[in-house]
Scaffold this motif. Sequence first.
Motif, PDB file in Angstrom:
ATOM      1  N   GLY A  30       3.369  12.859  -1.443  1.00 42.29           N
ATOM      2  CA  GLY A  30       2.021  13.335  -1.171  1.00 42.29           C
ATOM      3  C   GLY A  30       1.380  12.546  -0.039  1.00 42.29           C
ATOM      4  O   GLY A  30       2.042  11.848   0.721  1.00 42.29           O
ATOM      5  N   THR A  31       0.047  12.644   0.080  1.00 42.84           N
ATOM      6  CA  THR A  31      -0.697  11.948   1.119  1.00 42.84           C
ATOM      7  C   THR A  31      -1.255  10.637   0.570  1.00 42.84           C
ATOM      8  O   THR A  31      -1.392  10.458  -0.639  1.00 42.84           O
ATOM      9  CB  THR A  31      -1.845  12.815   1.637  1.00 42.84           C
ATOM     10  OG1 THR A  31      -2.743  13.115   0.536  1.00 42.84           O
ATOM     11  CG2 THR A  31      -1.319  14.127   2.204  1.00 42.84           C
ATOM     12  N   VAL A  32      -1.571   9.724   1.490  1.00 44.80           N
ATOM     13  CA  VAL A  32      -2.205   8.446   1.134  1.00 44.80           C
ATOM     14  C   VAL A  32      -3.398   8.255   2.054  1.00 44.80           C
ATOM     15  O   VAL A  32      -3.243   8.264   3.284  1.00 44.80           O
ATOM     16  CB  VAL A  32      -1.244   7.252   1.296  1.00 44.80           C
ATOM     17  CG1 VAL A  32      -1.897   5.980   0.779  1.00 44.80           C
ATOM     18  CG2 VAL A  32       0.055   7.503   0.559  1.00 44.80           C
ATOM     19  N   SER A  33      -4.595   8.091   1.482  1.00 44.75           N
ATOM     20  CA  SER A  33      -5.793   7.873   2.286  1.00 44.75           C
ATOM     21  C   SER A  33      -6.531   6.642   1.788  1.00 44.75           C
ATOM     22  O   SER A  33      -6.544   6.350   0.590  1.00 44.75           O
ATOM     23  CB  SER A  33      -6.714   9.097   2.227  1.00 44.75           C
ATOM     24  OG  SER A  33      -7.137   9.349   0.897  1.00 44.75           O
ATOM     25  N   ILE A  34      -7.139   5.911   2.735  1.00 46.79           N
ATOM     26  CA  ILE A  34      -7.923   4.717   2.423  1.00 46.79           C
ATOM     27  C   ILE A  34      -9.311   4.893   3.030  1.00 46.79           C
ATOM     28  O   ILE A  34      -9.442   5.098   4.242  1.00 46.79           O
ATOM     29  CB  ILE A  34      -7.252   3.442   2.967  1.00 46.79           C
ATOM     30  CG1 ILE A  34      -5.870   3.268   2.324  1.00 46.79           C
ATOM     31  CG2 ILE A  34      -8.113   2.217   2.703  1.00 46.79           C
ATOM     32  CD1 ILE A  34      -5.080   2.100   2.892  1.00 46.79           C
ATOM     33  N   ASN A  35     -10.331   4.849   2.191  1.00 43.62           N
ATOM     34  CA  ASN A  35     -11.716   5.050   2.628  1.00 43.62           C
ATOM     35  C   ASN A  35     -11.867   6.351   3.421  1.00 43.62           C
ATOM     36  O   ASN A  35     -12.565   6.418   4.430  1.00 43.62           O
ATOM     37  CB  ASN A  35     -12.188   3.867   3.463  1.00 43.62           C
ATOM     38  CG  ASN A  35     -12.344   2.607   2.627  1.00 43.62           C
ATOM     39  OD1 ASN A  35     -12.471   2.682   1.408  1.00 43.62           O
ATOM     40  ND2 ASN A  35     -12.327   1.459   3.260  1.00 43.62           N
ATOM     41  N   THR A  93      -5.308   2.423  -7.735  1.00 41.65           N
ATOM     42  CA  THR A  93      -5.995   3.646  -7.326  1.00 41.65           C
ATOM     43  C   THR A  93      -6.689   4.336  -8.492  1.00 41.65           C
ATOM     44  O   THR A  93      -7.512   5.228  -8.281  1.00 41.65           O
ATOM     45  CB  THR A  93      -4.995   4.633  -6.698  1.00 41.65           C
ATOM     46  OG1 THR A  93      -4.034   5.041  -7.688  1.00 41.65           O
ATOM     47  CG2 THR A  93      -4.274   3.992  -5.524  1.00 41.65           C
ATOM     48  N   GLY A  94      -6.340   3.944  -9.727  1.00 41.20           N
ATOM     49  CA  GLY A  94      -6.885   4.616 -10.893  1.00 41.20           C
ATOM     50  C   GLY A  94      -6.196   5.933 -11.192  1.00 41.20           C
ATOM     51  O   GLY A  94      -6.551   6.615 -12.151  1.00 41.20           O
ATOM     52  N   LEU A 111      -7.886   5.883  -1.976  1.00 44.60           N
ATOM     53  CA  LEU A 111      -8.408   4.569  -2.334  1.00 44.60           C
ATOM     54  C   LEU A 111      -9.675   4.306  -1.542  1.00 44.60           C
ATOM     55  O   LEU A 111      -9.720   4.552  -0.335  1.00 44.60           O
ATOM     56  CB  LEU A 111      -7.360   3.496  -2.044  1.00 44.60           C
ATOM     57  CG  LEU A 111      -7.712   2.051  -2.380  1.00 44.60           C
ATOM     58  CD1 LEU A 111      -7.838   1.867  -3.886  1.00 44.60           C
ATOM     59  CD2 LEU A 111      -6.651   1.106  -1.838  1.00 44.60           C
ATOM     60  N   SER A 112     -10.711   3.810  -2.221  1.00 43.42           N
ATOM     61  CA  SER A 112     -11.951   3.410  -1.569  1.00 43.42           C
ATOM     62  C   SER A 112     -12.189   1.942  -1.890  1.00 43.42           C
ATOM     63  O   SER A 112     -12.338   1.579  -3.061  1.00 43.42           O
ATOM     64  CB  SER A 112     -13.134   4.257  -2.061  1.00 43.42           C
ATOM     65  OG  SER A 112     -12.960   5.617  -1.713  1.00 43.42           O
ATOM     66  N   ILE A 113     -12.213   1.094  -0.853  1.00 34.21           N
ATOM     67  CA  ILE A 113     -12.378  -0.335  -1.066  1.00 34.21           C
ATOM     68  C   ILE A 113     -13.340  -0.902  -0.037  1.00 34.21           C
ATOM     69  O   ILE A 113     -13.537  -0.348   1.039  1.00 34.21           O
ATOM     70  CB  ILE A 113     -11.030  -1.079  -0.975  1.00 34.21           C
ATOM     71  CG1 ILE A 113     -10.404  -0.859   0.398  1.00 34.21           C
ATOM     72  CG2 ILE A 113     -10.094  -0.680  -2.071  1.00 34.21           C
ATOM     73  CD1 ILE A 113      -9.176  -1.698   0.623  1.00 34.21           C
ATOM     74  N   THR A 114     -13.958  -2.041  -0.375  1.00 33.82           N
ATOM     75  CA  THR A 114     -14.811  -2.775   0.557  1.00 33.82           C
ATOM     76  C   THR A 114     -14.413  -4.237   0.629  1.00 33.82           C
ATOM     77  O   THR A 114     -14.656  -4.901   1.614  1.00 33.82           O
ATOM     78  CB  THR A 114     -16.284  -2.677   0.126  1.00 33.82           C
ATOM     79  OG1 THR A 114     -16.420  -3.143  -1.225  1.00 33.82           O
ATOM     80  CG2 THR A 114     -16.782  -1.247   0.216  1.00 33.82           C
ATOM     81  N   GLN A 115     -13.783  -4.779  -0.449  1.00 30.81           N
ATOM     82  CA  GLN A 115     -13.395  -6.186  -0.463  1.00 30.81           C
ATOM     83  C   GLN A 115     -12.128  -6.390   0.351  1.00 30.81           C
ATOM     84  O   GLN A 115     -11.278  -5.521   0.422  1.00 30.81           O
ATOM     85  CB  GLN A 115     -13.178  -6.696  -1.896  1.00 30.81           C
ATOM     86  CG  GLN A 115     -11.994  -6.069  -2.618  1.00 30.81           C
ATOM     87  CD  GLN A 115     -12.377  -4.823  -3.381  1.00 30.81           C
ATOM     88  OE1 GLN A 115     -13.235  -4.080  -2.948  1.00 30.81           O
ATOM     89  NE2 GLN A 115     -11.734  -4.592  -4.509  1.00 30.81           N
ATOM     90  N   PRO A 116     -11.982  -7.560   1.045  1.00 29.78           N
ATOM     91  CA  PRO A 116     -10.826  -7.790   1.918  1.00 29.78           C
ATOM     92  C   PRO A 116      -9.538  -8.085   1.182  1.00 29.78           C
ATOM     93  O   PRO A 116      -8.468  -7.871   1.694  1.00 29.78           O
ATOM     94  CB  PRO A 116     -11.253  -9.008   2.756  1.00 29.78           C
ATOM     95  CG  PRO A 116     -12.217  -9.731   1.867  1.00 29.78           C
ATOM     96  CD  PRO A 116     -12.942  -8.668   1.088  1.00 29.78           C
ATOM     97  N   ASN A 117      -9.611  -8.621  -0.048  1.00 27.36           N
ATOM     98  CA  ASN A 117      -8.403  -9.008  -0.778  1.00 27.36           C
ATOM     99  C   ASN A 117      -8.266  -8.180  -2.049  1.00 27.36           C
ATOM    100  O   ASN A 117      -9.265  -7.896  -2.719  1.00 27.36           O
ATOM    101  CB  ASN A 117      -8.445 -10.493  -1.144  1.00 27.36           C
ATOM    102  CG  ASN A 117      -8.458 -11.365   0.088  1.00 27.36           C
ATOM    103  OD1 ASN A 117      -7.685 -11.138   1.014  1.00 27.36           O
ATOM    104  ND2 ASN A 117      -9.352 -12.343   0.130  1.00 27.36           N
ATOM    105  N   PRO A 118      -7.042  -7.794  -2.418  1.00 28.71           N
ATOM    106  CA  PRO A 118      -6.849  -6.938  -3.585  1.00 28.71           C
ATOM    107  C   PRO A 118      -7.031  -7.707  -4.879  1.00 28.71           C
ATOM    108  O   PRO A 118      -6.717  -8.884  -4.955  1.00 28.71           O
ATOM    109  CB  PRO A 118      -5.400  -6.466  -3.442  1.00 28.71           C
ATOM    110  CG  PRO A 118      -4.742  -7.572  -2.690  1.00 28.71           C
ATOM    111  CD  PRO A 118      -5.782  -8.111  -1.747  1.00 28.71           C
ATOM    112  N   THR A 161     -18.422   2.877  10.767  1.00 22.30           N
ATOM    113  CA  THR A 161     -18.205   3.385   9.413  1.00 22.30           C
ATOM    114  C   THR A 161     -16.726   3.668   9.209  1.00 22.30           C
ATOM    115  O   THR A 161     -15.995   3.976  10.153  1.00 22.30           O
ATOM    116  CB  THR A 161     -19.004   4.676   9.158  1.00 22.30           C
ATOM    117  OG1 THR A 161     -18.622   5.673  10.127  1.00 22.30           O
ATOM    118  CG2 THR A 161     -20.491   4.421   9.256  1.00 22.30           C
ATOM    119  N   GLN A 162     -16.307   3.549   7.956  1.00 24.71           N
ATOM    120  CA  GLN A 162     -14.929   3.850   7.543  1.00 24.71           C
ATOM    121  C   GLN A 162     -15.010   4.460   6.154  1.00 24.71           C
ATOM    122  O   GLN A 162     -14.974   3.776   5.151  1.00 24.71           O
ATOM    123  CB  GLN A 162     -14.081   2.583   7.538  1.00 24.71           C
ATOM    124  CG  GLN A 162     -12.597   2.859   7.254  1.00 24.71           C
ATOM    125  CD  GLN A 162     -11.804   1.574   7.122  1.00 24.71           C
ATOM    126  OE1 GLN A 162     -11.747   1.029   6.036  1.00 24.71           O
ATOM    127  NE2 GLN A 162     -11.207   1.103   8.203  1.00 24.71           N
TER     128      GLN A 162
END
Length: 261
Positions: A30-35, A93-94, A111-118, A161-162
């Motif tokens: 499938g596809t993979v998207s970040i923000n 990703t939940g 995936l939607s993230i704002t923090q730099p480290n996982p 923006t991202q």
Amino acid sequence: MSKMFLVGLMLVLFAGLTLAIPGIPHQFYGTVSINGAPAPDGTTVTAIVDGVTAGEGTASNGKYGYDPVFLVEDPNNDREGKTIRFYVNEYDTGQTSTFIVGGSTRLDLSLSITQPNPPSSGGGGSSGGGGGGGGTITGTDLWDCDDWSECVDGTQTQVCTQGTATKTNTRECEVEEEADEEVVTTTTTTLPVNEEGRAEEEIIPGPGSPPEEPENVGPTGAVIGALGSSVWSWIFLIALIALIISLLLLFLLVKRRKKKH
């Protein structure tokens, strides 16, 4: 007694051979998207089952599981019906799915993230070889930035923006007092000149350009090969059992003829 011993030996051999055969894997793609943007090439995708890494791959052109294929393995043939959790760059990703023997499932990951480290991946990062390398989102081409603002008090700002994330860039600038105009350092790019003496336009593909959709989706040759190898394993097992039974019957037949004589 000899008959019981041979029957028991046959059952033990049958059970051992059955346990030695691994289960058929479950394919995902499938596809993979970040923000909200396609994931950069090399982004890791990890599948976790019972806290152990069961499958791992990387994204290319915003997709995973096409080339190479992404398989959730079943080495002990005991994952039927179990829950699979999916991680992108070690971020949960939940999104989950259920393991199906020999299944082929399209699952688009976002995936939607704002923090730099996982954060911790719940055991997947340390069990079974880890949940993937990296862990930080790289690639400044994912940011969509506005034009720089006017020079105010020696500072210019730019909003980027991202997806749902936002950041503000700043830089110093100078204003000429006499002309009262902004003096901003700029970079000039020289374009190649064609035969007619006109500058050729440089075409830069945008980060949001959609990747070409592969013509063939679903199980690929690698999955078919894995399924074929499992089928040949079962055929070999059945032939082996048939050979053992034939030898037992032959042994009993020879023994009975000796008793008659």
